[in-house]
Write an enzyme that holds these catalytic residues in place. Sequence first.
Site, PDB file in Angstrom:
ATOM      1  N   THR A  15       0.817  -1.214   0.000  1.00  0.00           N
ATOM      2  CA  THR A  15       0.000   0.000   0.000  1.00  0.00           C
ATOM      3  C   THR A  15       0.846   1.257   0.000  1.00  0.00           C
ATOM      4  O   THR A  15       0.514   2.247  -0.664  1.00  0.00           O
ATOM      5  CB  THR A  15      -0.945  -0.002   1.218  1.00  0.00           C
ATOM      6  OG1 THR A  15      -1.822  -1.122   1.118  1.00  0.00           O
ATOM      7  CG2 THR A  15      -1.770   1.269   1.295  1.00  0.00           C
ATOM      8  N   SER A  64       1.325  -7.461  -0.984  1.00  0.00           N
ATOM      9  CA  SER A  64       1.954  -8.394  -0.045  1.00  0.00           C
ATOM     10  C   SER A  64       1.348  -9.793  -0.017  1.00  0.00           C
ATOM     11  O   SER A  64       2.017 -10.724   0.427  1.00  0.00           O
ATOM     12  CB  SER A  64       1.999  -7.799   1.368  1.00  0.00           C
ATOM     13  OG  SER A  64       0.712  -7.579   1.876  1.00  0.00           O
ATOM     14  N   THR A  98       0.819  -4.409   4.215  1.00  0.00           N
ATOM     15  CA  THR A  98       0.450  -4.780   5.577  1.00  0.00           C
ATOM     16  C   THR A  98      -0.192  -6.160   5.683  1.00  0.00           C
ATOM     17  O   THR A  98      -0.250  -6.724   6.776  1.00  0.00           O
ATOM     18  CB  THR A  98      -0.496  -3.735   6.195  1.00  0.00           C
ATOM     19  OG1 THR A  98      -1.676  -3.622   5.376  1.00  0.00           O
ATOM     20  CG2 THR A  98       0.188  -2.381   6.303  1.00  0.00           C
TER      21      THR A  98
END
Length: 333
Positions: A15, A64, A98
Amino acid sequence: MAQRPKVAFIGTGGTMSSIGRDRLDLLDYTATDKRLEADAILDAVPEARAVAEVIPVRFRAVTSPAIGFGVWRDLVRLCEQQVAAHPDLAGIVIGHGTATLEETAYALSLTLTVEVPVVLVGSQRPISALSSDAPLNLVNAIRTAAAPQSRGRGVLVVLNDEIQAARDVTKTSVARMQTFRTADFGILGQVDGPSVTYYRRSERRYAPDTEFDIRALPALPRVDISYGYADADGTAVRAFVAAGARGIVSAGLAPGMTPPAEADALETAAQAGILVVQSTRAGSGIVPLTTRLHQRGILSADNLTPQKARILLALALTVTSDPRAVAEIFATY
């Protein structure tokens, strides 16, 4: 004028690197599939270079969920290379999405070979967004990596002005700024402007003082997670066994229990030589090694979340398949 500390910044995407449709695109920004490399992120946050001499290291720019063992292994090697190339390096910052940040942080905390502080950082809002947290998170991570007092504390996670231990921290909210929390023990410290302040340290063993070396491994042993719920009947456990799992982590009901049919399937797997570790879906608390677990041949994950217990069990299986030795590993790391 004092010389600024030197910090390497490795970008993996996520992000904090993402470019949305506009400044109000806070949630659907991945639809553009636009992400900045490490050097472009630093160009977008000039303040980062004001607090340290930052060396951008292009690595990859992905979301991720695409990150796993292969990236962890490559990051271990890349951190080694950066320390070798820059003997005066004060620390390393790794930008990361994250979603799996806590897993990468824990994997690196068990496998890194470098002595300098390594800090993982991400953001809840894309760098293109109104009121993005990416710029300040990055500056705080660089300050933390450069701080002499960060040495010898293992891999650190920095978001929302807070410093967390890789072993203990988990993401707890989809969109809130205070998403990364350590339920049982709390933060290690804080970053307030230029001040990096610590209040505690982790007591468990961490890199580089570990027995795990993944630099030459093609893959980790297969370890799966079976999620506990009312009426779970062991179907997932049997499927993992059929797929060749060498280990299974049970994300059981708190305080570390499973429905009877699921428990029977886990016991059968343990009797077949598969390492079975009992964790809990609760998100905090130690799973006690009860008489029932012991009789079934199932180990305790201590207070590790299921996703982190999976990482430790997989790494443990690279050095031993003895249940007693694996139990000692879970009591050590």
